[in-house]
Design a protein around this motif. Structure first.
Motif, mmCIF file in Angstrom:
data_model
loop_
_atom_site.group_PDB
_atom_site.id
_atom_site.type_symbol
_atom_site.label_atom_id
_atom_site.label_comp_id
_atom_site.label_asym_id
_atom_site.label_seq_id
_atom_site.Cartn_x
_atom_site.Cartn_y
_atom_site.Cartn_z
ATOM 1 N N ASN A 123 0.815 -1.222 0.000
ATOM 2 C CA ASN A 123 0.000 0.000 0.000
ATOM 3 C C ASN A 123 0.843 1.264 0.000
ATOM 4 N N GLY A 124 2.168 1.112 0.054
ATOM 5 C CA GLY A 124 3.054 2.261 0.042
ATOM 6 C C GLY A 124 3.112 3.012 1.360
ATOM 7 N N LYS A 125 2.649 2.387 2.433
ATOM 8 C CA LYS A 125 2.677 3.049 3.751
ATOM 9 C C LYS A 125 4.085 3.127 4.304
ATOM 10 N N ASN A 126 4.885 2.105 4.045
ATOM 11 C CA ASN A 126 6.303 2.134 4.407
ATOM 12 C C ASN A 126 7.054 1.128 3.536
ATOM 13 N N VAL A 127 8.350 1.179 3.614
ATOM 14 C CA VAL A 127 9.202 0.275 2.832
ATOM 15 C C VAL A 127 10.333 -0.210 3.733
ATOM 16 N N PRO A 128 10.923 -1.343 3.387
ATOM 17 C CA PRO A 128 12.042 -1.824 4.196
ATOM 18 C C PRO A 128 13.295 -0.972 3.974
ATOM 19 N N TYR A 129 14.240 -1.105 4.881
ATOM 20 C CA TYR A 129 15.525 -0.431 4.705
ATOM 21 C C TYR A 129 16.209 -0.944 3.443
ATOM 22 N N SER A 130 17.152 -0.180 2.942
ATOM 23 C CA SER A 130 17.829 -0.507 1.683
ATOM 24 C C SER A 130 18.442 -1.896 1.683
ATOM 25 N N ILE A 131 19.093 -2.284 2.753
ATOM 26 C CA ILE A 131 19.720 -3.608 2.785
ATOM 27 C C ILE A 131 18.666 -4.708 2.697
ATOM 28 N N ALA A 132 17.535 -4.494 3.355
ATOM 29 C CA ALA A 132 16.449 -5.471 3.281
ATOM 30 C C ALA A 132 15.845 -5.495 1.876
ATOM 31 N N LYS A 133 15.734 -4.325 1.257
ATOM 32 C CA LYS A 133 15.215 -4.273 -0.118
ATOM 33 C C LYS A 133 16.088 -5.104 -1.041
ATOM 34 N N ASN A 134 17.395 -4.983 -0.885
ATOM 35 C CA ASN A 134 18.300 -5.749 -1.745
ATOM 36 C C ASN A 134 18.103 -7.244 -1.567
ATOM 37 N N LEU A 135 17.889 -7.682 -0.338
ATOM 38 C CA LEU A 135 17.621 -9.102 -0.099
ATOM 39 C C LEU A 135 16.282 -9.522 -0.703
ATOM 40 N N ILE A 136 15.296 -8.658 -0.584
ATOM 41 C CA ILE A 136 13.978 -8.947 -1.171
ATOM 42 C C ILE A 136 14.093 -9.034 -2.683
ATOM 43 N N TYR A 137 14.807 -8.084 -3.294
ATOM 44 C CA TYR A 137 14.995 -8.122 -4.742
ATOM 45 C C TYR A 137 15.715 -9.402 -5.163
ATOM 46 N N TYR A 138 16.723 -9.782 -4.404
ATOM 47 C CA TYR A 138 17.459 -11.018 -4.716
ATOM 48 C C TYR A 138 16.526 -12.221 -4.697
ATOM 49 N N ARG A 139 15.687 -12.320 -3.664
ATOM 50 C CA ARG A 139 14.768 -13.460 -3.545
ATOM 51 C C ARG A 139 13.724 -13.438 -4.658
ATOM 52 N N LEU A 140 13.215 -12.241 -4.986
ATOM 53 C CA LEU A 140 12.220 -12.146 -6.057
ATOM 54 C C LEU A 140 12.818 -12.537 -7.403
ATOM 55 N N LYS A 141 14.050 -12.112 -7.655
ATOM 56 C CA LYS A 141 14.702 -12.508 -8.918
ATOM 57 C C LYS A 141 14.901 -14.009 -8.961
ATOM 58 N N LYS A 142 15.297 -14.584 -7.850
ATOM 59 C CA LYS A 142 15.500 -16.029 -7.785
ATOM 60 C C LYS A 142 14.188 -16.766 -8.092
ATOM 61 N N LEU A 143 13.100 -16.292 -7.531
ATOM 62 C CA LEU A 143 11.788 -16.889 -7.796
ATOM 63 C C LEU A 143 11.383 -16.703 -9.256
ATOM 64 N N ALA A 144 11.658 -15.524 -9.815
ATOM 65 C CA ALA A 144 11.299 -15.255 -11.211
ATOM 66 C C ALA A 144 12.117 -16.135 -12.156
ATOM 67 N N PHE A 145 13.413 -16.282 -11.877
ATOM 68 C CA PHE A 145 14.248 -17.160 -12.714
ATOM 69 C C PHE A 145 13.775 -18.610 -12.624
ATOM 70 N N ALA A 146 13.402 -19.049 -11.431
ATOM 71 C CA ALA A 146 12.887 -20.410 -11.263
ATOM 72 C C ALA A 146 11.604 -20.611 -12.068
ATOM 73 N N GLN A 147 10.735 -19.592 -12.054
ATOM 74 C CA GLN A 147 9.497 -19.656 -12.835
ATOM 75 C C GLN A 147 9.801 -19.700 -14.326
ATOM 76 N N LEU A 148 10.793 -18.939 -14.776
ATOM 77 C CA LEU A 148 11.173 -18.940 -16.190
ATOM 78 C C LEU A 148 11.660 -20.316 -16.626
ATOM 79 N N GLN A 149 12.378 -20.983 -15.770
ATOM 80 C CA GLN A 149 12.892 -22.311 -16.117
ATOM 81 C C GLN A 149 11.781 -23.327 -16.264
ATOM 82 N N LYS A 150 10.670 -23.116 -15.563
ATOM 83 C CA LYS A 150 9.523 -24.012 -15.657
ATOM 84 C C LYS A 150 8.777 -23.857 -16.975
ATOM 85 N N GLU A 151 8.864 -22.654 -17.555
ATOM 86 C CA GLU A 151 8.074 -22.366 -18.774
ATOM 87 C C GLU A 151 8.808 -22.768 -20.025
#
Length: 90
Positions: free
Chosen positions: A62-90
């Motif tokens: 909802n844009g009420k708050n966001v994680p700190y930058s270091i946490a964002k980087n970890l979140i981005y890393y995990r999301l990319k990992k999930l997206a790459f895994a999904q790509l391999q399935k297709e």
């Protein structure tokens, strides 16, 4: 646009945001929302994936708050990992 292209676009958007010195909060919100849709992740699943509470995910989306930058980087890393895994399935 097909799902494969959307996943690649998501990965590129994450890469772009990681390179920014001050990550825009709106961009984080967009990435999180698009990731949830494209990867078919519920808010509960996102909370589990990032070891945060459900209200935290809701505030992020909802844009009420966001994680700190270091946490964002970890979140981005995990999301990319999930997206790459999904790509391999297709």
């Amino acid at each position: 646009m097909n799902n494969k292209q959307e996943l690649l676009d998501l990965i590129n958007l994450i890469n772009k945001s990681e390179k920014m010195s001050l990550i825009d909060d709106i961009l984080f919100q967009e990435i999180l929302t698009n990731s949830a849709l494209l990867l078919a992740l519920s808010d509960d699943a996102l909370a589990d994936e990032f070891s945060v509470s459900l209200p935290t995910v809701t505030r992020w989306k909802n844009g009420k708050n966001v994680p700190y930058s270091i946490a964002k980087n970890l979140i981005y890393y995990r999301l990319k990992k999930l997206a790459f895994a999904q790509l391999q399935k297709e």
